[in-house]
Scaffold this motif. Structure first.
Motif, PDB file in Angstrom:
ATOM      1  N   LEU A 193       5.451 -32.412 102.331  1.00 56.69           N
ATOM      2  CA  LEU A 193       6.105 -33.350 101.414  1.00 56.69           C
ATOM      3  C   LEU A 193       5.431 -34.719 101.476  1.00 56.69           C
ATOM      4  N   LEU A 194       5.066 -35.139 102.670  1.00 61.40           N
ATOM      5  CA  LEU A 194       4.342 -36.402 102.827  1.00 61.40           C
ATOM      6  C   LEU A 194       2.994 -36.336 102.124  1.00 61.40           C
ATOM      7  N   ARG A 195       2.305 -35.207 102.280  1.00 66.31           N
ATOM      8  CA  ARG A 195       0.999 -35.046 101.642  1.00 66.31           C
ATOM      9  C   ARG A 195       1.116 -35.131 100.119  1.00 66.31           C
ATOM     10  N   HIS A 249      -0.004 -38.331  95.296  1.00 68.03           N
ATOM     11  CA  HIS A 249       0.511 -38.949  94.073  1.00 68.03           C
ATOM     12  C   HIS A 249       0.186 -40.451  94.052  1.00 68.03           C
ATOM     13  N   LEU A 250       0.391 -41.128  95.171  1.00 67.94           N
ATOM     14  CA  LEU A 250       0.105 -42.556  95.242  1.00 67.94           C
ATOM     15  C   LEU A 250      -1.385 -42.839  95.077  1.00 67.94           C
ATOM     16  N   LYS A 251      -2.219 -42.011  95.671  1.00 66.10           N
ATOM     17  CA  LYS A 251      -3.667 -42.194  95.543  1.00 66.10           C
ATOM     18  C   LYS A 251      -4.117 -41.991  94.096  1.00 66.10           C
ATOM     19  N   GLN A 252      -3.546 -41.001  93.428  1.00 63.62           N
ATOM     20  CA  GLN A 252      -3.892 -40.782  92.022  1.00 63.62           C
ATOM     21  C   GLN A 252      -3.446 -41.957  91.165  1.00 63.62           C
ATOM     22  N   ASN A 253      -2.267 -42.492  91.449  1.00 63.87           N
ATOM     23  CA  ASN A 253      -1.799 -43.672  90.720  1.00 63.87           C
ATOM     24  C   ASN A 253      -2.728 -44.859  90.944  1.00 63.87           C
ATOM     25  N   ILE A 278      -7.878 -48.561  84.610  1.00 64.53           N
ATOM     26  CA  ILE A 278      -7.462 -49.344  83.439  1.00 64.53           C
ATOM     27  C   ILE A 278      -7.471 -50.838  83.720  1.00 64.53           C
ATOM     28  N   GLY A 279      -8.092 -51.246  84.859  1.00 64.38           N
ATOM     29  CA  GLY A 279      -8.266 -52.662  85.140  1.00 64.38           C
ATOM     30  C   GLY A 279      -7.079 -53.352  85.766  1.00 64.38           C
ATOM     31  N   ASN A 280      -6.283 -52.648  86.558  1.00 62.51           N
ATOM     32  CA  ASN A 280      -5.153 -53.256  87.276  1.00 62.51           C
ATOM     33  C   ASN A 280      -5.352 -53.110  88.785  1.00 62.51           C
ATOM     34  N   PRO A 281      -6.291 -53.863  89.368  1.00 59.58           N
ATOM     35  CA  PRO A 281      -6.569 -53.706  90.803  1.00 59.58           C
ATOM     36  C   PRO A 281      -5.389 -54.061  91.696  1.00 59.58           C
ATOM     37  N   SER A 282      -4.542 -54.989  91.255  1.00 62.13           N
ATOM     38  CA  SER A 282      -3.387 -55.342  92.092  1.00 62.13           C
ATOM     39  C   SER A 282      -2.421 -54.168  92.211  1.00 62.13           C
ATOM     40  N   ASP A 283      -2.204 -53.447  91.104  1.00 60.88           N
ATOM     41  CA  ASP A 283      -1.358 -52.247  91.167  1.00 60.88           C
ATOM     42  C   ASP A 283      -2.008 -51.174  92.027  1.00 60.88           C
ATOM     43  N   ALA A 284      -3.332 -51.034  91.890  1.00 67.45           N
ATOM     44  CA  ALA A 284      -4.046 -50.040  92.694  1.00 67.45           C
ATOM     45  C   ALA A 284      -3.898 -50.346  94.180  1.00 67.45           C
ATOM     46  N   ALA A 285      -4.043 -51.614  94.542  1.00 67.25           N
ATOM     47  CA  ALA A 285      -3.890 -51.999  95.954  1.00 67.25           C
ATOM     48  C   ALA A 285      -2.469 -51.731  96.436  1.00 67.25           C
ATOM     49  N   SER A 286      -1.481 -51.958  95.558  1.00 65.05           N
ATOM     50  CA  SER A 286      -0.085 -51.717  95.941  1.00 65.05           C
ATOM     51  C   SER A 286       0.152 -50.235  96.233  1.00 65.05           C
ATOM     52  N   TYR A 287      -0.396 -49.360  95.408  1.00 62.26           N
ATOM     53  CA  TYR A 287      -0.239 -47.918  95.640  1.00 62.26           C
ATOM     54  C   TYR A 287      -0.914 -47.495  96.950  1.00 62.26           C
ATOM     55  N   ILE A 288      -2.112 -48.032  97.206  1.00 61.77           N
ATOM     56  CA  ILE A 288      -2.815 -47.692  98.448  1.00 61.77           C
ATOM     57  C   ILE A 288      -2.025 -48.166  99.659  1.00 61.77           C
ATOM     58  N   MET A 289      -1.440 -49.347  99.575  1.00 59.03           N
ATOM     59  CA  MET A 289      -0.642 -49.862 100.700  1.00 59.03           C
ATOM     60  C   MET A 289       0.575 -48.977 100.957  1.00 59.03           C
ATOM     61  N   ARG A 290       1.214 -48.502  99.897  1.00 53.58           N
ATOM     62  CA  ARG A 290       2.369 -47.605 100.085  1.00 53.58           C
ATOM     63  C   ARG A 290       1.934 -46.287 100.711  1.00 53.58           C
ATOM     64  N   ALA A 291       0.775 -45.786 100.298  1.00 56.65           N
ATOM     65  CA  ALA A 291       0.254 -44.558 100.908  1.00 56.65           C
ATOM     66  C   ALA A 291      -0.047 -44.779 102.392  1.00 56.65           C
ATOM     67  N   LEU A 292      -0.615 -45.935 102.714  1.00 59.65           N
ATOM     68  CA  LEU A 292      -0.907 -46.256 104.116  1.00 59.65           C
ATOM     69  C   LEU A 292       0.371 -46.334 104.943  1.00 59.65           C
TER      70      LEU A 292
END
Length: 269
Positions: free
Chosen positions: A171-173, A178-182, A189-203
């Motif tokens: 379930l974690l995987r 999902h977060l990495k794909q987001n 689409i040029g939203n690096p701040s959103d991308a960084a937020s998703y990576i931080m949640r995955a971390l």
């Protein structure tokens, strides 16, 4: 005296016999009713047990069908087969001639054999939101089935606890994928701040489930990915400031040049 009393005695004895017979009849009727009720309840319990067993077995097979092989490790496939096998074996004691249960026993043995020899796929498919919900719901349902099987003694507690941890890891995987794909989609689409937020949640999710350092390499990779996105975001911001400064300089120069131009002399002719 005895002659006059004998009819009364006979009547009294007859009444006692009739009363005793009625009591005996009532007792037999009560006993028969109690036996009937007991047999009826036993039959209802048997039918309910057969129905519950069939429903549990169907849920197991639905889980095996809905969850892709990449998200169903061999140990979970063995767990599904063991749940079907143990449920069928126990319920067959209530109905030894039940063909459905015997078929399930055979099918579960085949699944146990295939789980032992088929390798786990390396690539994980990207799940759509609808598929992701179906897969996560199925895995949680499998965890509930395992917990119930432990409570009624179908599987050992150690096995249930071990496979519950495997389910939690899967379930974690799914959530991390999902977060990495987001993050990839946001960066595209040029939203690096959103991308960084998703990576931080995955971390955060991987760090919380990093028992024994099993996600250590992936955490390191995600940290590097996060730093890359942040550097790119700062570079883009810097380029944006430079572009704005250049544009403002050009505009100021154009304004200055325009102010310095002399109007053509009109002599009135």
């Amino acid at each position: 005296m005895l002659a006059t009393d004998s009819p009364t005695v006979c009547v009294r004895m007859s009444m006692q016999l009739v009363g005793g017979a009625l009591i005996a009849i009532l007792g037999l009727a009560t006993l028969a009713f109690a036996l009937f009720q007991r047999m009826r309840k036993a039959r209802l319990r048997r039918d309910r047990a057969l129905t519950d067993a069939a429903a549990s077995i169907q849920r197991c097979w639905q889980i095996a069908e809905r969850v892709p092989a990449a998200y169903l490790p061999p140990s979970l496939r063995r767990l599904i087969a063991r749940l079907v096998q143990s449920t069928s074996s126990r319920t067959l004691k209530l109905d030894p001639k039940n063909t459905f249960l015997r078929e399930q026993e055979t099918r579960s043995r085949m699944m146990l054999a295939s789980a032992a020899r088929e390798p786990q796929p390396n690539a994980r498919p990207m799940l759509s939101p609808k598929d992701r919900k179906a897969v996560t719901d199925s895995l949680r349902d499998l965890k509930r089935l395992a917990q119930y099987a432990k409570q009624v003694g179908l599987i050992p507690a150690a096995e249930c606890n071990r496979e519950s941890m495997v389910i939690d890891a899967v379930l974690l995987r799914i959530m991390v994928d999902h977060l990495k794909q987001n993050a990839l989609n946001s960066e595209a689409i040029g939203n690096p701040s959103d991308a960084a937020s998703y990576i931080m949640r995955a971390l955060q999710a991987l760090t919380a489930g990093n028992e024994g350092g099993r996600f250590k390499d992936e955490i390191s990779n995600l940290n590097r990915e996060l730093e890359r996105i942040r550097k790119g975001s700062r570079s883009d911001a810097g380029r944006g400031r430079d572009d704005n400064a250049l544009l403002q300089g050009l505009q100021a120069q154009a304004a200055s040049d325009g102010a310095g131009l002399k109007r053509p002399h009109y002599d009135g002719r």
